[in-house]
Write a protein that holds these residues in place. Structure first.
Motif, PDB file in Angstrom:
ATOM      1  N   GLU A 200       0.824  -1.216   0.000  1.00  0.00           N
ATOM      2  CA  GLU A 200       0.000   0.000   0.000  1.00  0.00           C
ATOM      3  C   GLU A 200       0.858   1.265   0.000  1.00  0.00           C
ATOM      4  OE1 GLU A 200      -3.338  -0.149  -0.520  1.00  0.00           O
ATOM      5  OE2 GLU A 200      -2.841  -2.264  -0.756  1.00  0.00           O
ATOM      6  N   ASN A 201       2.082   1.131  -0.516  1.00  0.00           N
ATOM      7  CA  ASN A 201       3.018   2.247  -0.640  1.00  0.00           C
ATOM      8  C   ASN A 201       3.442   2.822   0.707  1.00  0.00           C
ATOM      9  OD1 ASN A 201       4.597   3.752  -2.492  1.00  0.00           O
ATOM     10  ND2 ASN A 201       3.264   5.523  -2.249  1.00  0.00           N
ATOM     11  N   GLU A 202       3.378   2.002   1.760  1.00  0.00           N
ATOM     12  CA  GLU A 202       3.755   2.432   3.103  1.00  0.00           C
ATOM     13  C   GLU A 202       5.051   1.748   3.522  1.00  0.00           C
ATOM     14  OE1 GLU A 202       2.438   4.699   4.895  1.00  0.00           O
ATOM     15  OE2 GLU A 202       0.547   5.070   3.853  1.00  0.00           O
ATOM     16  N   PRO A 203       6.112   2.525   3.848  1.00  0.00           N
ATOM     17  CA  PRO A 203       7.370   1.923   4.285  1.00  0.00           C
ATOM     18  C   PRO A 203       7.203   1.001   5.497  1.00  0.00           C
ATOM     19  CG  PRO A 203       7.700   4.239   3.777  1.00  0.00           C
ATOM     20  CD  PRO A 203       6.224   3.994   3.725  1.00  0.00           C
ATOM     21  N   ALA A 204       6.354   1.401   6.437  1.00  0.00           N
ATOM     22  CA  ALA A 204       6.163   0.581   7.636  1.00  0.00           C
ATOM     23  C   ALA A 204       5.549  -0.775   7.285  1.00  0.00           C
ATOM     24  CB  ALA A 204       5.274   1.318   8.634  1.00  0.00           C
ATOM     25  N   THR A 205       4.607  -0.777   6.340  1.00  0.00           N
ATOM     26  CA  THR A 205       3.996  -2.037   5.916  1.00  0.00           C
ATOM     27  C   THR A 205       5.019  -2.918   5.205  1.00  0.00           C
ATOM     28  OG1 THR A 205       1.866  -0.918   5.658  1.00  0.00           O
ATOM     29  CG2 THR A 205       2.116  -3.048   4.565  1.00  0.00           C
ATOM     30  N   ALA A 206       5.851  -2.316   4.373  1.00  0.00           N
ATOM     31  CA  ALA A 206       6.914  -3.077   3.697  1.00  0.00           C
ATOM     32  C   ALA A 206       7.850  -3.706   4.723  1.00  0.00           C
ATOM     33  CB  ALA A 206       7.692  -2.158   2.756  1.00  0.00           C
ATOM     34  N   ALA A 207       8.206  -2.952   5.754  1.00  0.00           N
ATOM     35  CA  ALA A 207       9.095  -3.469   6.795  1.00  0.00           C
ATOM     36  C   ALA A 207       8.452  -4.645   7.520  1.00  0.00           C
ATOM     37  CB  ALA A 207       9.437  -2.358   7.785  1.00  0.00           C
ATOM     38  N   GLN A 208       7.167  -4.538   7.810  1.00  0.00           N
ATOM     39  CA  GLN A 208       6.464  -5.633   8.497  1.00  0.00           C
ATOM     40  C   GLN A 208       6.432  -6.897   7.638  1.00  0.00           C
ATOM     41  OE1 GLN A 208       2.648  -3.862   9.277  1.00  0.00           O
ATOM     42  NE2 GLN A 208       3.448  -2.484  10.854  1.00  0.00           N
ATOM     43  N   ILE A 209       6.170  -6.719   6.338  1.00  0.00           N
ATOM     44  CA  ILE A 209       6.102  -7.877   5.432  1.00  0.00           C
ATOM     45  C   ILE A 209       7.462  -8.567   5.341  1.00  0.00           C
ATOM     46  CG2 ILE A 209       5.819  -8.559   3.019  1.00  0.00           C
ATOM     47  CD1 ILE A 209       3.652  -6.367   2.817  1.00  0.00           C
ATOM     48  N   VAL A 210       8.528  -7.791   5.211  1.00  0.00           N
ATOM     49  CA  VAL A 210       9.865  -8.383   5.107  1.00  0.00           C
ATOM     50  C   VAL A 210      10.235  -9.093   6.400  1.00  0.00           C
ATOM     51  CG1 VAL A 210      12.324  -7.871   4.852  1.00  0.00           C
ATOM     52  CG2 VAL A 210      10.660  -6.803   3.319  1.00  0.00           C
ATOM     53  N   SER A 211       9.906  -8.504   7.532  1.00  0.00           N
ATOM     54  CA  SER A 211      10.203  -9.148   8.826  1.00  0.00           C
ATOM     55  C   SER A 211       9.480 -10.488   8.939  1.00  0.00           C
ATOM     56  CB  SER A 211       9.789  -8.227   9.978  1.00  0.00           C
ATOM     57  OG  SER A 211      10.561  -7.052   9.988  1.00  0.00           O
ATOM     58  N   ALA A 212       8.211 -10.514   8.544  1.00  0.00           N
ATOM     59  CA  ALA A 212       7.441 -11.756   8.599  1.00  0.00           C
ATOM     60  C   ALA A 212       7.973 -12.788   7.614  1.00  0.00           C
ATOM     61  CB  ALA A 212       5.968 -11.461   8.306  1.00  0.00           C
ATOM     62  N   THR A 213       8.403 -12.333   6.448  1.00  0.00           N
ATOM     63  CA  THR A 213       8.940 -13.241   5.433  1.00  0.00           C
ATOM     64  C   THR A 213      10.254 -13.849   5.898  1.00  0.00           C
ATOM     65  OG1 THR A 213       7.887 -11.944   3.674  1.00  0.00           O
ATOM     66  CG2 THR A 213       9.649 -13.444   3.018  1.00  0.00           C
ATOM     67  N   LEU A 214      11.089 -13.068   6.544  1.00  0.00           N
ATOM     68  CA  LEU A 214      12.347 -13.589   7.091  1.00  0.00           C
ATOM     69  C   LEU A 214      12.079 -14.695   8.106  1.00  0.00           C
ATOM     70  CD1 LEU A 214      14.376 -10.295   7.624  1.00  0.00           C
ATOM     71  CD2 LEU A 214      15.075 -12.206   6.181  1.00  0.00           C
ATOM     72  N   ALA A 215      11.077 -14.494   8.951  1.00  0.00           N
ATOM     73  CA  ALA A 215      10.751 -15.491   9.970  1.00  0.00           C
ATOM     74  C   ALA A 215      10.216 -16.778   9.354  1.00  0.00           C
ATOM     75  CB  ALA A 215       9.735 -14.915  10.950  1.00  0.00           C
ATOM     76  N   ALA A 216       9.419 -16.629   8.285  1.00  0.00           N
ATOM     77  CA  ALA A 216       8.791 -17.798   7.665  1.00  0.00           C
ATOM     78  C   ALA A 216       9.689 -18.491   6.648  1.00  0.00           C
ATOM     79  CB  ALA A 216       7.483 -17.381   6.990  1.00  0.00           C
ATOM     80  N   ASN A 217      10.692 -17.760   6.132  1.00  0.00           N
ATOM     81  CA  ASN A 217      11.570 -18.305   5.085  1.00  0.00           C
ATOM     82  C   ASN A 217      13.033 -18.017   5.438  1.00  0.00           C
ATOM     83  OD1 ASN A 217       9.526 -18.985   2.639  1.00  0.00           O
ATOM     84  ND2 ASN A 217       8.899 -17.071   3.631  1.00  0.00           N
ATOM     85  N   PRO A 218      13.636 -18.856   6.269  1.00  0.00           N
ATOM     86  CA  PRO A 218      15.034 -18.632   6.659  1.00  0.00           C
ATOM     87  C   PRO A 218      16.008 -18.630   5.481  1.00  0.00           C
ATOM     88  CG  PRO A 218      13.988 -20.275   8.074  1.00  0.00           C
ATOM     89  CD  PRO A 218      13.063 -20.034   6.932  1.00  0.00           C
ATOM     90  N   ASP A 219      15.573 -19.199   4.337  1.00  0.00           N
ATOM     91  CA  ASP A 219      16.444 -19.259   3.157  1.00  0.00           C
ATOM     92  C   ASP A 219      16.263 -18.048   2.242  1.00  0.00           C
ATOM     93  OD1 ASP A 219      13.881 -19.932   2.253  1.00  0.00           O
ATOM     94  OD2 ASP A 219      14.629 -21.325   0.738  1.00  0.00           O
ATOM     95  N   LEU A 220      15.624 -16.989   2.717  1.00  0.00           N
ATOM     96  CA  LEU A 220      15.427 -15.794   1.893  1.00  0.00           C
ATOM     97  C   LEU A 220      16.785 -15.226   1.482  1.00  0.00           C
ATOM     98  CD1 LEU A 220      13.142 -13.846   0.839  1.00  0.00           C
ATOM     99  CD2 LEU A 220      13.703 -12.391   2.797  1.00  0.00           C
TER     100      LEU A 220
END
Length: 323
Positions: A200-220
Motif C-alpha cells: 500500500e506504498n507504506e514503508p512501515a507495511t513493507a518493513a512488516q512484510i519483510v520481517s514476517a517473510t524472514l521469519a517464515a523463510n530462513p532461506d530468503l
C-alpha cells in the motif's frame, strides 16, 4: 565482478509504437493561445515526483508557459481526483498527470478532455488509451527484468527464496515492474519466487512484510522492492534483523535516502529512472498538443542499474528532494 555483470542502460527517450497524432478533444476545443499548464503528480514530497516537477517547471518557464503543480499527500485516488476536479475548473490548456489509479481516474480525465483540456500522462497511465494525447514513462517491464537479472547475479547462484514487494494493485508502473521481475526470475531455477506482497506504498507495511517473510523463510536470499517507499521499508527491516548484505536488496528509484542506503550497504542495487527527462518531455508534449501539433502517443525511457561500485559515475541519476 558486479561492475561487469550490470548492464548500464542509456537513459534516452525512445519513440514508442504508433505514429505521432493529435489528440481529439471531444466536445471541447482547446484554445491554442492558452499558456496555462497543470501538473498533478502522484505524491507530494516524493523525490521521484519532486525531480519531475523541478524539471517541468524549468521547461515551462523557458517556453513562456505558466504551470500549476499539485500533488496529493499520499498516493491515493480520492484526493487526486478531488484536486483534478479543481484543476479542470480553471481550464488550463493541458493537464500533465501521473494517475494514481489506472481505472478510477478515467472519468474525471475524460471530463477534462471534453472541456478542451489536453491530457498528458507521466509515469503512470490509464488503462483506457483513448483519453490522453500522450503518455511518457519508464519502460517499467524492462526495469523489472533488469532488477531480476541484477538480483540473480548478486546472489551468485546461491539457492533460496526471493520476495517481490509491490505497492498498490492497479498501479500501472509497479504492476509492470513486478511482471517483468516475475517472468525474468523464473529463468533462474535456483531462486524460488514467493507470492508477491502489496505494501500500500507504506514503508512501515513493507518493513512488516519483510520481517514476517524472514521469519517464515530462513532461506530468503533476495528482495525486490518496486518503488522508493517500499525499498526504504525493506531496507529498514533487513537492517533491524541484521541481514543487510546477506539478503540482497534491489530497490527501484534513487531517492537521497536510497542512495545513502546503497552507500552504507543496506541496499545492494538501485534501478534508477530519469524523472527529470519525463517532466521536461511531458511539458513539451502538452504544449505541442495545445498548439494542435503532432504528438507522439507513447514514449518510454530506459533505466540503469546502480551499485556501490558505479554509483559515483552515475550520480546524475540521483533524485532531488527539493528544486
Amino acid at each position: 565482478m558486479r561492475r561487469h555483470i550490470l548492464a548500464v542502460a542509456s537513459v534516452l527517450l525512445l519513440a514508442g509504437c504508433g505514429s505521432g497524432q493529435i489528440g481529439d478533444t471531444g466536445g471541447g476545443q482547446t484554445d491554442p493561445n492558452n499558456r496555462n499548464l497543470a501538473l498533478l503528480t502522484g505524491m507530494r514530497g516524493e523525490p521521484f515526483y519532486v525531480s519531475m516537477e523541478c524539471a517541468a517547471k524549468q521547461q515551462a518557464a523557458a517556453a513562456g508557459y505558466n504551470i500549476n503543480a499539485q500533488a496529493p499527500e499520499k498516493f491515493e485516488q480520492a484526493e487526486q481526483s478531488q484536486m483534478l476536479t479543481g484543476i479542470i475548473g480553471t481550464r488550463p490548456g493541458a493537464v500533465i498527470i501521473a494517475p494514481t489509479d489506472d481505472k478510477a481516474l478515467a472519468a474525471p480525465l475524460q471530463q477534462a478532455k471534453n472541456n478542451g483540456v489536453q491530457v498528458v500522462e507521466v509515469d503512470t497511465a490509464l488503462e483506457d488509451r483513448s483519453i490522453a494525447v500522450a503518455s511518457l514513462s519508464s519502460d517499467n517491464y524492462a526495469g523489472g527484468k533488469l532488477a531480476a537479472q541484477t538480483l540473480a547475479q548478486l546472489t551468485g547462484g546461491k539457492p533460496g527464496a526471493v520476495l517481490a514487494l509491490n505497492t498498490k494493485a492497479g498501479t500501472s508502473t509497479t504492476d509492470e515492474r513486478a511482471k517483468g521481475f516475475e517472468e525474468e526470475i523464473a529463468k533462474h531455477p535456483n531462486l524460488r519466487l514467493l507470492p508477491t506482497q502489496y505494501t500500500e506504498n507504506e514503508p512501515a507495511t513493507a518493513a512488516q512484510i519483510v520481517s514476517a517473510t524472514l521469519a517464515a523463510n530462513p532461506d530468503l536470499v533476495g528482495v525486490f522492492a518496486t518503488n522508493l517507499n517500499t525499498g526504504e521499508g525493506a531496507g529498514t527491516a533487513l537492517a533491524n534483523a541484521g541481514r543487510s548484505g546477506q539478503v540482497q536488496l534491489v530497490g527501484f528509484d534513487a531517492s537521497p535516502k536510497q542512495v545513502e542506503d546503497l552507500r552504507n550497504g543496506r541496499v545492494q542495487a538501485l534501478i534508477a529512472q530519469d524523472p527529470a527527462a519525463i517532466g521536461r518531455e511531458g511539458v513539451d508534449r502538452a504544449i505541442a498538443a495545445i498548439k494542435g501539433q503532432p504528438v507522439e502517443r507513447e514514449t518510454r525511457t530506459n533505466m540503469i542499474a546502480i551499485t556501490k561500485d558505479n554509483m559515483q559515475a552515475q550520480s546524475q541519476y540521483f533524485y532531488k528532494s527539493e528544486c
